[in-house]
Enzyme design. Structure first.
Site, PDB file in Angstrom:
ATOM      1  N   GLU A  44       0.832  -1.219   0.000  1.00 45.19           N
ATOM      2  CA  GLU A  44       0.000   0.000   0.000  1.00 45.19           C
ATOM      3  C   GLU A  44       0.858   1.256   0.000  1.00 45.19           C
ATOM      4  O   GLU A  44       0.570   2.205  -0.724  1.00 45.19           O
ATOM      5  CB  GLU A  44      -0.930   0.010   1.219  1.00 45.19           C
TER       6      GLU A  44
ATOM      7  N   HIS B 223     -10.537  -6.201   9.223  1.00 43.13           N
ATOM      8  CA  HIS B 223     -11.125  -6.059   7.893  1.00 43.13           C
ATOM      9  C   HIS B 223     -12.556  -5.533   7.953  1.00 43.13           C
ATOM     10  O   HIS B 223     -13.324  -5.705   7.015  1.00 43.13           O
ATOM     11  CB  HIS B 223     -11.136  -7.413   7.156  1.00 43.13           C
TER      12      HIS B 223
END
Lengths: 370, 341
Positions: free
Chosen positions: B70, B139
């Site tokens: 990322e 998540h």
């Protein structure tokens, strides 16, 4: 001798159910065709369902505030004194017949289509077949759905086509300079492209100005009759507050207030109706198109140009206007050189506010000019 | 009007804007499906299928699969935005923002300010938010408040398919970095979505239900929950106004204050944890600028101050339920009225 079911109609492409908000009749009432039976409310608008047959109301099957699907049986009437048992049997058979009716409606229900011209693509809805066809042209900021109470009724004995003007509805949003003349040019091409050589032309508000232009020039020889509903172009000023408010309003409540100017009864403007207009305005190019059209046609000069077109009128014409119109005020009797129907208590949307009356006027105008 | 899913609406927004503007590119993990490897091209179209089909139309130069880094690819996207492209980069789960937050809050958010206006950063960071998938603590978070907190970032949380398409096209046309948060449980929800492209301006709330007795501000997946409660309470004669701000930065403060000015009561429903969240931010706004219009204390209905549980029963208890929303509405209605002065 027959028993008839009164069912929830399907008004417009998206209606799936309606709410009963007022009964005009009760069990035992004698009715004739055209008598108001019940007011039905949808998320978009409220309208009155009229009797289609003569007879006596035998049962009312839905209460106030009940919500029923299109095609559902809400009342029974008969014209020859059927027994209670016969009425009961009729009602028992109703669910199967409602399902059948729904299937038929679904099959018959048209979906909008597109006509591709060189410079633009237009969306239209075609229904029915038979006698001389009709073309319906909506007004500023509207779309073909404005004719939801008229198109299915008029299509009973002829082809009726409602078309989204350039810049509106599902049609392309580029309008060139936006003048009525340019729009009329595009509509003439579309009408030719659809294979129409002889037609009745109906226009509302801005659509009325377009219809006037078509009758005076390009489709001069093709038009069997002309019907103008609260048209722009016969000399009246257009309410600037309405036009500016319509274009500039950003929030749904703000827009609701503006839309209320269209109707004699402001309660007809629902949040859903305002939301639909807001969603249209967000489409790429929509607001730009509205601005161009307003600037080109609703100024002093623009209106003068439109007025000059009406002087050349040859088609048999009828003009329909609501006396409570706050957007384009109804002119006095002596200013209209055509059959002139003035409707008291009706605003700028007679075809929605007084649909049944307008449908009858249009049908008889068509019949007299096939 | 055609009905489409939230997923389809987002895919359509990307496709139509990419057709209109050649500078728009899509970057992220598996947005195509394993570029450079031996796998099938367009195998996934993103982890939940949003970008499927795009590589076929636009090619590998504009649909760019990245490694799992990322910090690397968000940084790359920020730089690409500052030098002339209009990237839409997918963070996949917002929970991963910790790996790339510097690129977002110190770089992308501040380029224009620190370079004296010489640079625009037309970057869109798309990420999935929210609980309900049993995806557990790392998540399932919202974390949206962290982005609204940063000057220079815009934040959008579409609650339905129609808003999703309009807000995403708006985001792609915006010259500032936009964090576009898609609730993972909404992807299959349907709505009427026009075929043509359209935009919804940022900072414009949607009044989903009109009402007079209490204002409920709700976001993302909580909007439909609030609407269901409002519709059920309507039968009891309780009139609930549901306001969906759509974007939290900019926030449509005016609509919220106007609504509370008429109802006098405010309930805020948000799935985020309560400390320093947007629910708390809105409560402070109204307490400060709408104080004299309030007839009862403000109630926030939020997740508890805990990580998102993995246990289904506990996860269901974590997410604000219809029951809790209803209880909050009844509580503000029952609060004693302010004494007339």
């Amino acid at each position: 001798m027959a028993i008839y079911g009164v069912t929830v109609p399907k008004w417009g492409l998206s209606m799936e159910e309606g709410k009963i908000v007022h009964w005009h009749v009760g069990a035992g009432a004698a009715v004739r065709p055209g008598d108001p039976l019940v007011d039905i409310e949808t998320s978009k608008i409220t309208n009155t369902l009229e009797a289609a047959q003569a007879g006596v109301i035998r049962r009312i099957l839905a209460d106030l505030e009940d919500v029923r699907a299109c095609g559902a049986l809400i009342a029974v009437l008969d014209d020859a004194g059927a027994s209670e048992n016969e009425i009961d049997s009729f009602i028992e058979r109703a669910p199967q017949e409602a399902a059948l009716a729904r299937a038929e409606t679904a099959a018959a229900a048209s979906e909008p289509q597109f006509v591709e011209l060189d410079r633009i693509r237009l969306r239209y809805l075609s229904m029915g077949e038979g006698k001389t066809p009709v073309v319906l042209l909506h007004g500023f900021g509207g779309d073909l759905n404005n004719w939801l109470f008229n198109q299915p009724v008029l299509a009973a004995d002829r082809r009726v086509i409602s078309i989204d003007l350039p810049g509106h509805g599902g049609s392309g949003k580029s309008v060139g300079g936006g003048t009525v003349d340019e729009i009329a040019g595009i509509m003439a091409e579309a009408i030719t492209s659809l294979g129409l050589t002889r037609l009745h032309l109906v226009g509302h508000s801005l659509g009325g100005a377009v219809a006037l232009a078509l009758a005076a020039t390009r489709l001069h020889d093709n038009i069997a009759s002309l019907a103008l509903i609260a048209p722009v172009g016969l000399g009246q000023q257009v309410n600037r507050n309405f036009v500016t408010g319509f274009i500039e309003a950003r929030k749904r409540r703000e827009l609701q207030k503006v839309l209320e100017l269209l109707f004699a009864n402001p309660a007809l403007v629902t949040p859903d109706m305002a939301d639909d207009v807001l969603r249209f305005k967000r489409l790429d190019g929509a607001e730009d198109a509205l601005r161009k059209i307003a600037e080109a046609n609703f100024s002093e000069d623009g209106l003068a140009v439109l007025l000059s077109l009406s002087r050349d009128l040859h088609s048999p014409a009828t003009v329909i206007w609501g006396l409570a119109d706050k957007v384009v005020p109804a002119p006095p009797d002596d200013e209209i050189r055509a059959t002139y129907e003035r409707l008291p208590g009706v605003g700028h949307m007679p075809h929605m506010e007084a649909a049944a009356v307008v449908n009858r006027l249009l049908a008889s105008h068509f019949a007299g000019n096939e | 009007m055609p009905r489409k899913s939230y997923r389809q609406a987002i895919g359509e927004a990307l496709r139509q804007e990419m057709q209109r503007d050649p500078r728009v590119v899509v970057i992220g993990e598996d947005v195509a499906g394993g570029q450079g490897g031996t796998g099938v091209v367009d195998a996934y179209g993103g982890v939940l299928g949003v970008t499927k089909g795009l590589i076929g139309e636009f090619g590998a130069e504009r649909i760019i699969d990245t490694p799992i880094t990322e910090a690397g690819f968000i940084g790359m996207a920020a730089g690409a935005a500052a030098t002339g492209l209009r990237p839409v980069v997918e963070l996949m789960f917002v929970d991963f923002m910790g790996c790339c937050f510097d690129q977002i809050f110190n770089q992308a958010a501040k380029f224009r300010y620190m370079f004296g206006g010489k640079v625009n950063t037309p970057l869109v960071v798309r990420a999935m938010v929210g609980a309900g998938f049993r995806a557990a603590a790392q998540h399932s978070q919202m974390l949206d408040g962290l982005f609204a907190h940063i000057p220079g970032l815009k934040v959008a949380l579409p609650s339905n398919a129609y808003d999703a398409k309009g807000l995403l096209i708006q985001a792609m046309r915006d010259d500032d970095p936009v964090i576009f948060l898609e609730h993972k449980t909404l992807y299959d929800t349907m709505a009427e979505v026009p075929d043509e492209p359209y935009t919804i301006p940022f900072g414009e709330a949607d009044i989903v239900r009109d009402g007079d007795d209490v204002t409920v501000v709700a976001l993302s997946a909580m909007v439909q929950r609030a609407v269901a409660v409002a519709d059920s309470l309507k039968k009891e004669g309780i009139s609930v106004e549901v306001v969906d701000p759509r974007t939290t930065s900019p926030l449509d403060e005016e609509s919220i204050l106007e609504s509370v000015a008429r109802s006098g009561r405010l309930v805020i429903v948000h799935e985020d944890t309560p400390r320093c969240s947007i629910a708390t931010d809105i409560a402070a706004l109204v307490a400060e600028r709408g104080f004299h219009t309030l007839r009862a204390p403000i109630h926030r209905v939020t997740a508890p101050h805990t990580p998102v549980p993995f246990s289904p029963a506990l996860e269901d208890a974590y997410i604000p339920s219809a029951k809790r929303i209803e209880a909050a509405i009844r509580a503000v209605l029952a609060a004693p009225a302010r004494l007339a002065s």
